[in-house]
Write an enzyme that holds these catalytic residues in place. Structure first.
Site, PDB file in Angstrom:
ATOM      1  N   MET A 270       0.825  -1.201   0.000  1.00 46.31           N
ATOM      2  CA  MET A 270       0.000   0.000   0.000  1.00 46.31           C
ATOM      3  C   MET A 270       0.865   1.259   0.000  1.00 46.31           C
ATOM      4  O   MET A 270       0.623   2.198  -0.764  1.00 46.31           O
ATOM      5  CB  MET A 270      -0.942  -0.001   1.203  1.00 46.31           C
ATOM      6  CG  MET A 270      -1.875   1.193   1.271  1.00 46.31           C
ATOM      7  SD  MET A 270      -2.992   1.335  -0.151  1.00 46.31           S
ATOM      8  CE  MET A 270      -4.201   0.065   0.271  1.00 46.31           C
TER       9      MET A 270
ATOM     10  N   ASP B 192      11.083   3.597   5.421  1.00 43.29           N
ATOM     11  CA  ASP B 192      10.785   2.294   6.004  1.00 43.29           C
ATOM     12  C   ASP B 192      11.791   2.028   7.115  1.00 43.29           C
ATOM     13  O   ASP B 192      12.876   2.636   7.155  1.00 43.29           O
ATOM     14  CB  ASP B 192      10.834   1.186   4.947  1.00 43.29           C
ATOM     15  CG  ASP B 192      10.032  -0.045   5.375  1.00 43.29           C
ATOM     16  OD1 ASP B 192       8.821  -0.079   5.111  1.00 43.29           O
ATOM     17  OD2 ASP B 192      10.628  -0.959   5.983  1.00 43.29           O
TER      18      ASP B 192
ATOM     19  N   VAL C 150       1.988   2.033   7.743  1.00 41.52           N
ATOM     20  CA  VAL C 150       2.609   0.887   8.394  1.00 41.52           C
ATOM     21  C   VAL C 150       1.519  -0.125   8.734  1.00 41.52           C
ATOM     22  O   VAL C 150       0.332   0.129   8.545  1.00 41.52           O
ATOM     23  CB  VAL C 150       3.393   1.304   9.659  1.00 41.52           C
ATOM     24  CG1 VAL C 150       4.444   2.336   9.300  1.00 41.52           C
ATOM     25  CG2 VAL C 150       2.459   1.849  10.742  1.00 41.52           C
TER      26      VAL C 150
ATOM     27  N   GLU D 269      -1.123  -2.666  10.704  1.00 36.63           N
ATOM     28  CA  GLU D 269      -2.219  -2.267  11.585  1.00 36.63           C
ATOM     29  C   GLU D 269      -1.966  -2.683  13.037  1.00 36.63           C
ATOM     30  O   GLU D 269      -2.473  -3.722  13.513  1.00 36.63           O
ATOM     31  CB  GLU D 269      -3.543  -2.856  11.077  1.00 36.63           C
ATOM     32  CG  GLU D 269      -4.025  -2.260   9.762  1.00 36.63           C
ATOM     33  CD  GLU D 269      -4.455  -0.811   9.886  1.00 36.63           C
ATOM     34  OE1 GLU D 269      -5.637  -0.550  10.131  1.00 36.63           O
ATOM     35  OE2 GLU D 269      -3.589   0.081   9.756  1.00 36.63           O
TER      36      GLU D 269
ATOM     37  N   LYS E 173       1.513   2.675  15.476  1.00 37.76           N
ATOM     38  CA  LYS E 173       1.099   3.917  14.817  1.00 37.76           C
ATOM     39  C   LYS E 173       1.247   5.111  15.771  1.00 37.76           C
ATOM     40  O   LYS E 173       1.745   6.178  15.385  1.00 37.76           O
ATOM     41  CB  LYS E 173      -0.340   3.795  14.316  1.00 37.76           C
ATOM     42  CG  LYS E 173      -0.514   2.816  13.153  1.00 37.76           C
ATOM     43  CD  LYS E 173      -1.976   2.705  12.756  1.00 37.76           C
ATOM     44  CE  LYS E 173      -2.191   1.644  11.689  1.00 37.76           C
ATOM     45  NZ  LYS E 173      -1.650   2.023  10.371  1.00 37.76           N
TER      46      LYS E 173
ATOM     47  N   SER F  96      -7.234   1.307   8.435  1.00 41.33           N
ATOM     48  CA  SER F  96      -8.578   0.832   8.113  1.00 41.33           C
ATOM     49  C   SER F  96      -9.220   0.176   9.329  1.00 41.33           C
ATOM     50  O   SER F  96     -10.387  -0.201   9.282  1.00 41.33           O
ATOM     51  CB  SER F  96      -8.528  -0.179   6.963  1.00 41.33           C
ATOM     52  OG  SER F  96      -7.708  -1.292   7.300  1.00 41.33           O
TER      53      SER F  96
ATOM     54  N   HIS G  42      -7.812   7.245   3.934  1.00 38.73           N
ATOM     55  CA  HIS G  42      -7.947   5.809   3.721  1.00 38.73           C
ATOM     56  C   HIS G  42      -8.004   5.496   2.227  1.00 38.73           C
ATOM     57  O   HIS G  42      -8.982   5.805   1.549  1.00 38.73           O
ATOM     58  CB  HIS G  42      -9.207   5.285   4.422  1.00 38.73           C
ATOM     59  CG  HIS G  42      -9.364   3.802   4.325  1.00 38.73           C
ATOM     60  ND1 HIS G  42     -10.579   3.181   4.180  1.00 38.73           N
ATOM     61  CD2 HIS G  42      -8.431   2.802   4.344  1.00 38.73           C
ATOM     62  CE1 HIS G  42     -10.406   1.882   4.110  1.00 38.73           C
ATOM     63  NE2 HIS G  42      -9.113   1.630   4.211  1.00 38.73           N
TER      64      HIS G  42
ATOM     65  N   ASN H 246     -15.832   0.137   3.611  1.00 36.02           N
ATOM     66  CA  ASN H 246     -15.613  -1.162   4.245  1.00 36.02           C
ATOM     67  C   ASN H 246     -16.766  -1.560   5.161  1.00 36.02           C
ATOM     68  O   ASN H 246     -16.968  -2.757   5.408  1.00 36.02           O
ATOM     69  CB  ASN H 246     -14.306  -1.155   5.042  1.00 36.02           C
ATOM     70  CG  ASN H 246     -13.101  -1.427   4.170  1.00 36.02           C
ATOM     71  OD1 ASN H 246     -13.232  -1.716   2.988  1.00 36.02           O
ATOM     72  ND2 ASN H 246     -11.917  -1.325   4.739  1.00 36.02           N
TER      73      ASN H 246
END
Length: 423
Positions: free
Chosen positions: A15, A34, A91, A93, A98, A120, A141, A191
């Site tokens: 993503m 990263d 990054v 979930e 986070k 998400s 998102h 979603n």
């Protein structure tokens, strides 16, 4: 309004690399960060491979590819992001990860730098908890493939600055995305109804109402889509469906919980067998029952989120068309089939789980209005906005009627001296 010309993406997975690619192809300077060199190299490889595909399809020439990659600045040191205007976090979930990342970024970036999360699974407010400046944190998102998919959901936490959200919305629209605003709620908009659609397909299969090929075929016909739920789960990853359902269930209850058959499939580390024509119990295929269950799951959840004020019906439909590539969103589909018929389907399914019939449009019997032509007034200028960015030849009877009403409203306003029409 500020300019976002120098941006960063943290997390070089599938993503994150796609988000970086989209920014790159719009001419922005992009820092891709990263935690380790191996992950960074993989992300760079994903971007390069996607650009190679663009060259092969003649969407980009060799010089354009080279110029695009020259704007990419890979790094494993977050200190290199000190001068960027916008950071998008992509990054994995994990809420603690986070939060720790955003706390670290606060000590590095400028005070006017915008911090966005692509989560998400978590509320934006929860990601921003504990920060010194939560007003500059919002959700962006994305949907797969982020470089190609038009949709981006914009989510304001309880302390997100409203003016900032409007600036980010204009920024994404200028990049060719289709931004829709949603409340900071589980699943946001798309979603919230898409994941139950997948999950209900598995429940129908487990109950023996049909085989996988039959369920996918019924779904394609009922929703007008190119891929059924089982084929889609195989394409995006079966574990993702389970993870998304678990996230919804944790906040919304048992109806949203992953079906036991889905959990078993993930545990077996197998894709679905799309050629398996035997239903689980070997019973008679029941296409009409399948159709009603899938419609009830998707359209019922869409009605629930609109009833709760998570998103407007217009933007929910726009999200389905732009993000999922459904030809008609849940509410346009509901209108085509009949509101009363859908209410009966939703009531039967939701009743199994003790869920009430959503207020809008069922319990209140309120017809849904899809605002495809919208009006705004800025000083002495009126603006008519066509809100159908995904459709060509959109000037049908409904749109023309809304255009006439919009023009009449602005013409009757004595403060309005000029009118602009835009998409």
């Amino acid at each position: 309004m500020r300019g976002f010309r120098n941006v960063a993406v943290v997390g070089a997975g599938t993503m994150g690399a796609a988000i970086a690619q989209h920014f790159l192809m719009k001419g922005l300077q992009v820092h891709l960060a990263d935690a380790n060199q191996a992950g960074l190299a993989r992300g760079q490889g994903l971007v390069a491979a996607s650009l190679d595909e663009a060259v092969a399809r003649r969407l980009l020439d060799a010089d354009g590819r080279a110029a695009t990659l020259a704007r990419l600045h890979p790094t494993t040191d977050l200190a290199d992001l000190a001068g960027v205007d916008l950071v998008v976090e992509a990054v994995f979930e994990d809420l603690d990860v986070k939060r720790a990342l955003f706390a670290q970024l606060e000590g590095i970036v400028r005070t006017d730098c915008v911090l966005a999360t692509n989560t998400s699974s978590f509320r934006v407010g929860d990601v921003a908890a504990g920060l010194a400046h939560p007003g500059r944190v919002l959700g962006t998102h994305y949907f797969y493939h982020a470089a190609k998919n038009k949709l981006v959901e914009l989510i304001a936490g309880e302390r997100t600055d409203a003016a900032l959200l409007a600036e980010v919305e204009a920024f994404y629209a200028g990049l060719g995305k289709t931004p829709i605003r949603t409340a900071d709620a589980p699943g946001f908009a798309v979603n919230r109804f898409f994941v139950p659609w997948l999950n209900e397909a598995v429940r129908v299969y487990a109950e023996g109402l049909g085989s996988i090929p039959t369920i996918d075929a019924v779904a394609r016909a009922a929703f007008g889509v190119g891929m059924g739920p089982f084929a889609l789960m195989n394409a995006t990853g079966v574990p993702i469906a389970q993870h998304a359902a678990e996230g919804l269930a944790a906040k919304l209850g048992d109806f949203y919980a992953p079906a036991p058959r889905l959990i078993a499939q993930v545990a077996a580390r197998q894709d679905w067998n799309l050629d398996d024509h035997a239903s689980v119990h070997g019973g008679q295929e029941q296409p009409e029952a399948i159709r009603e269950r899938l419609l009830a799951a998707a359209l019922g959840c869409a009605a629930a989120l609109v009833s709760e004020g998570v998103c407007s019906a217009t933007d929910t439909d726009l999200g389905a068309r732009s993000g999922l590539r459904w030809p008609r969103g849940p509410f346009e589909l509901m209108a085509a089939i009949g509101q009363d018929a859908i209410a009966g389907m939703v009531g039967a399914l939701f009743g199994r789980y003790g869920l009430p019939l959503p207020t809008v449009p069922f319990a209140s019997r309120t017809p849904i209005a899809l605002d495809w032509v919208q009006t705004e007034v800025h000083g002495d200028s009126g603006v008519i906005v066509f809100n159908l960015p995904d459709r060509m030849n959109a000037l049908g009877e409904a749109v023309m009627a809304q255009l006439d009403a919009a023009w009449t409203r602005l013409e009757a306003d004595p403060a309005v001296r000029r009118v602009f029409l835009c998409g």
